[in-house]
Enzyme design. Structure first.
Site: not given
Ligand code: ADP
Length: 156
Positions: A41, A128, A90, A17
């Site tokens: 989740k 996450s 990703r 992030h």
């Molecule tokens: P959501 O539940 O909305 O997917 P996340 O917190 O999992 O929320 O992800 C938020 C954003 O960050 C999404 O666009 C996701 O694709 C991106 N994201 C999550 N992990 C990574 C990572 N390792 N590298 C780049 N972007 C990421």
């Protein structure tokens, strides 16, 4: 002023992030990190705790604002006058999922534009949900999260 939202669950906020926020800072004047609840989740941290941690991470950065919301992202954008949604990619399965979401958001409000940013290779394995599992099952997670998360977990 070019303002954007980077929406997500951020449970927890990871180095992946952070990579996307750093890239977005080169493009936008102001970035709202928007914490939305993902009902499917089970949370590790409450929304309030996530907000506090992310605020700590960016406390010296005037471009970043942290907010939580529980309406649709496009509605939050309208209320807060944000015209761009940033999402991180990703891999190709992220792309498939994110494209559907972006098209749906476009159908809801075509004045709001979604921008995809690829993460750097070294962050592409971080999610996450995997970090959450490592934390709960006492695995090695230190290298995937900012130090503010480690500080928070000392009292976990
Ligand atoms: P959501 O539940 O909305 O997917 P996340 O917190 O999992 O929320 O992800 C938020 C954003 O960050 C999404 O666009 C996701 O694709 C991106 N994201 C999550 N992990 C990574 C990572 N390792 N590298 C780049 N972007 C990421």
């Amino acid at each position: 002023m070019k303002n954007a939202i980077f929406p997500g669950s951020f449970d927890p906020f990871t180095l992946g992030h952070l990579d996307i926020v750093k890239k977005s800072e080169k493009i936008f004047d102001k970035i709202v990190i928007g914490i939305g609840e993902n009902d499917s989740k089970k949370p590790l941290f409450s929304i309030e705790k996530r907000k506090k941690i992310i605020e700590k991470i960016f406390k010296k950065n005037k471009k970043i604002i942290v907010k939580d919301y529980n309406c649709l992202t496009v509605d939050f954008c309208k209320i807060n006058n944000l015209r761009f949604i940033i999402r991180g990619l990703r891999n190709s399965s992220d792309f498939q999922k994110e494209k559907e979401l972006a098209l749906m958001n476009e159908a809801l409000d075509k004045s709001i534009i979604t921008l995809f940013l690829p993460c750097s290779k070294k962050y592409s394995i971080i999610s996450s949900s995997l970090v959450k599992e490592l934390i709960l099952k006492k695995g090695e997670f230190n290298k995937f999260v900012p130090k503010e998360i480690l500080d928070e977990l000392k009292s976990f």
